[in-house]
Design a protein around this motif. Structure first.
Motif, short mmCIF file in Angstrom:
data_model
loop_
_atom_site.label_atom_id
_atom_site.label_comp_id
_atom_site.label_asym_id
_atom_site.label_seq_id
_atom_site.Cartn_x
_atom_site.Cartn_y
_atom_site.Cartn_z
N THR A 249 -3.85 2.15 -2.57
CA THR A 249 -4.36 1.84 -1.24
C THR A 249 -5.06 0.50 -1.30
OG1 THR A 249 -6.50 2.92 -1.61
CG2 THR A 249 -4.70 4.30 -0.76
N THR A 250 -5.44 0.02 -0.14
CA THR A 250 -6.15 -1.26 -0.12
C THR A 250 -7.50 -1.16 -0.82
OG1 THR A 250 -6.98 -0.66 2.08
CG2 THR A 250 -5.03 -2.06 1.99
N ALA B 205 -1.77 -4.63 2.41
CA ALA B 205 -1.81 -3.68 3.53
C ALA B 205 -0.55 -3.80 4.37
CB ALA B 205 -3.04 -3.95 4.39
N VAL B 206 -0.23 -2.66 5.07
CA VAL B 206 0.94 -2.60 5.95
C VAL B 206 0.44 -2.66 7.39
CG1 VAL B 206 2.92 -1.23 6.68
CG2 VAL B 206 2.22 -1.25 4.28
N SER C 6 -1.39 0.69 7.14
CA SER C 6 -2.27 0.76 5.98
C SER C 6 -3.73 0.93 6.41
CB SER C 6 -2.14 -0.51 5.14
OG SER C 6 -0.81 -0.65 4.69
N GLU D 283 0.85 -1.20 0.00
CA GLU D 283 0.00 0.00 0.00
C GLU D 283 0.88 1.25 0.00
OE1 GLU D 283 -3.92 1.76 2.32
OE2 GLU D 283 -2.56 0.41 3.37
N GLY D 284 0.53 2.13 -0.92
CA GLY D 284 1.29 3.37 -1.06
C GLY D 284 2.28 3.36 -2.21
#
Length: 587
Positions: free
Chosen positions: A126-127, A156-157, A185, A71-72
């Motif tokens: 993003t998710t 996701a983080v 995330s 993500e990102g």
């Protein structure tokens, strides 16, 4: 048609075809000249075959591939294609749950770049973009070709704590706050936990409904009003998202105990006898507060003994029943204490207002004979000491306090008229009963004094019975005390002189005893006997009959009221009788 014409028909067809193909030759930048001879015709056919081979619709040579990013991060998708002329590219997107078909990606969408080029870039994923599917449509003048679908996976983080909560030390009742910061995330969730001494139980989530806390599911937890019961509580925060969770370090809350402080002082109370006075105190302080009410005894000594009528001596509210007026002015205070110290409230005083007296038995009218004593009594109830003051009616609504002459017990429930005489006849009396709560008057009571019979009066009555009506001797006998005045009036015959002679000093007449009265009557009888001839001469001379005046009841010289003989004070106006006018009755 002849044979020569038929021989040139194939050449005509070839020329027509050459003209059509010249249109395509312009796009391929190849110029074909019309054949002029058979060799040229053959060359033209070869050129036409070459031109047909170079014109092709688009064909995908390299399809975009699936991508997986954190993500990102930015993801890129690339397509390769062949085809005649200029190729056009249009990337398309289809989002989960894939209900809608692929749609073109606008070149103005800020999340994407290269939506109309061979390479599409998806920035800052993003998710929410996880599972998106992408493909590219390549086209030219001859047609189009669509690439395979490529799927974007956005991972996701898990959260990471960037700022841990710090320990706090506050005073009892002072709010404390703990703050945590984290990265990760998607949407991060926060859950604060508490662990209480003696730490035999592990950390437990703080409910959002717990009124002691606010922000239990936010980055900042606030302990609104910690008490010493919260001392050494430990707090931490668990931050989570779809990828995992992270737990902050532990922060400890230290709550310092404080001595009590009076926040609301007790106030003075005023009640009537029998009512209950309520005293209230409010205080703040650490731990459990203890209350002890005290009352002032004497010489600076305060006692905490619970007396009859007291309740709540060890609470914040003291109730005191005012059993009697002796409690008026009593002072109270409250000591509030805890493990740290104690404090006294201000003093508060109770004021007990007694009830006004109530007459239960009014004095009654009395009738006595001259010289006898008369007693008037009153009964009353009331709070405290009752005071009594007897009064007599003077005049014009004026009441005067009974003096000591002829009276006793003027300031007691019983008034005694020691020696009654006719001057007190008709006298109106009343008593005022009072205490600290007020006063009340009794009903009026009247004394009636009847003149006592005497030997002189008896002899006078016999003389009057034997003497003919109208004679001067009979007139003198009817009024022993005022006989001299009547005789002078008869002798003179002048009305003005009669009025003057009728004025007698009542006090002087009352002071004469029976012997003096008999002497005066005897003297005036001789005077009357001497005056008889003179009176006869006057009657004969005037040739008329004189109506002699007969003395009647005395008249008050102040208000003109008729009074009993011997009266010292007029019962109507209340003034001393002084000089009286004699009432005359004609016969």
């Amino acid at each position: 048609m002849n044979k020569k014409t038929k021989a040139y028909r194939p050449i005509t067809i070839l020329l027509a075809m050459a003209a059509i193909l010249s249109l395509f030759a312009a796009e391929q930048q190849t110029v074909y000249a019309a054949p002029k001879a058979l060799p040229d015709y053959l060359a033209a056919q070869a050129a036409i075959a070459n031109a047909t081979i170079k014109l092709q619709p688009p064909q995908i040579t390299t399809h975009p591939q699936n991508k997986s990013v954190i993500e990102g991060q930015t993801a890129s998708f690339t397509v390769a294609a062949t085809g005649s002329g200029t190729l056009k590219y249009q990337w398309q997107l289809r989002r989960p749950p894939y209900i809608s078909n692929f749609a073109d990606i606008s070149s103005t969408n800020s999340q994407y770049t290269g939506a109309s080029s061979p390479t599409l870039q998806v920035a800052a994923n993003t998710t929410a973009s996880n599972g998106n599917r992408y493909r590219c449509v390549v086209s030219n003048a001859l047609g189009s070709a669509t690439s395979n679908t490529a799927t974007l996976t956005v991972n996701a983080v898990a959260p990471a704590i960037t700022t841990h909560p710090q320990s706090k030390s506050v005073s009892d009742g002072q709010a404390a706050s703990f703050t945590v910061a984290a990265s990760g995330s998607g949407t991060l969730k926060y859950q604060w936990q508490v662990r209480r001494p003696p730490f035999t139980v592990d950390f437990a989530d703080i409910a959002s409904t717990n009124s002691q806390y606010t922000g239990a599911s936010s980055p900042t937890l606030k302990v609104t009003a910690p008490t010493t019961a919260s001392n050494n509580n430990r707090y931490r925060c668990v931050v989570s998202n779809s990828a995992g969770s992270a737990t902050s370090n532990t922060a400890t809350l230290t709550v310092n105990a404080t001595a009590p402080t009076i926040t609301t002082q007790p106030e003075n109370q005023s009640v009537a006898v029998g009512q209950t006075a309520t005293f209230f105190v409010a205080a703040s302080g650490s731990g459990t507060l203890k209350y002890q009410w005290e009352y002032y005894h004497r010489d600076g000594v305060w006692l905490d003994t619970e007396l009859a009528g007291f309740s709540g001596m060890n609470t914040a509210t003291l109730k005191v029943q005012a059993t009697d007026a002796s409690m008026d002015g009593r002072r109270f205070r409250c000591e509030v204490s805890n493990a740290v110290g104690s404090v006294y409230s201000n003093e508060a005083k109770i004021s007990v207002t007694p009830d006004a007296p109530i007459i239960t038995a009014h004095p009654q009218n009395k009738s006595v004979t001259e010289g006898q004593a008369a007693t008037f009594s009153v009964s009353a109830t009331g709070t405290g000491t009752l005071s009594y003051q007897w009064e007599y009616y003077h005049r014009d609504g004026v009441w005067l306090e009974a003096d000591t002459e002829g009276f006793s017990g003027m300031a007691t429930p019983t008034l005694k008229v020691t020696t009654s005489d006719t001057s007190l006849n008709g006298r109106r009396l009343r008593v005022e009963v009072s205490n600290a709560g007020g006063s009340v008057y009794s009903n009026e009571a009247k004394i009636t004094v009847t003149a006592a019979a005497s030997s002189a009066a008896t002899s006078t009555g016999q003389s009057e019975a034997s003497t003919p009506s109208g004679s001067s001797t009979s007139t003198a006998a009817q009024e022993g005390q005022n006989g001299a005045s009547s005789a002078n009036e008869t002798a003179s015959g002048d009305p003005a002189e009669l009025d003057e002679l009728a004025n007698v000093d009542l006090e002087e007449a009352s002071a004469d005893n029976d012997s003096n009265l008999l002497a005066k009557r005897f003297r005036w009888e001789w005077i009357l006997l001497l005056c008889i001839p003179v009176m006869a001469f006057i009657i004969i001379a005037q040739n008329r009959k004189l109506k002699l005046a007969k003395p009647g009841m005395p008249i008050c010289g102040n208000c003109g009221a008729k009074v009993q003989t011997g009266t010292k004070f007029c019962p109507e106006c209340g003034k001393p009788m002084g000089v009286l006018k004699q009432d005359l009755i004609e016969e």
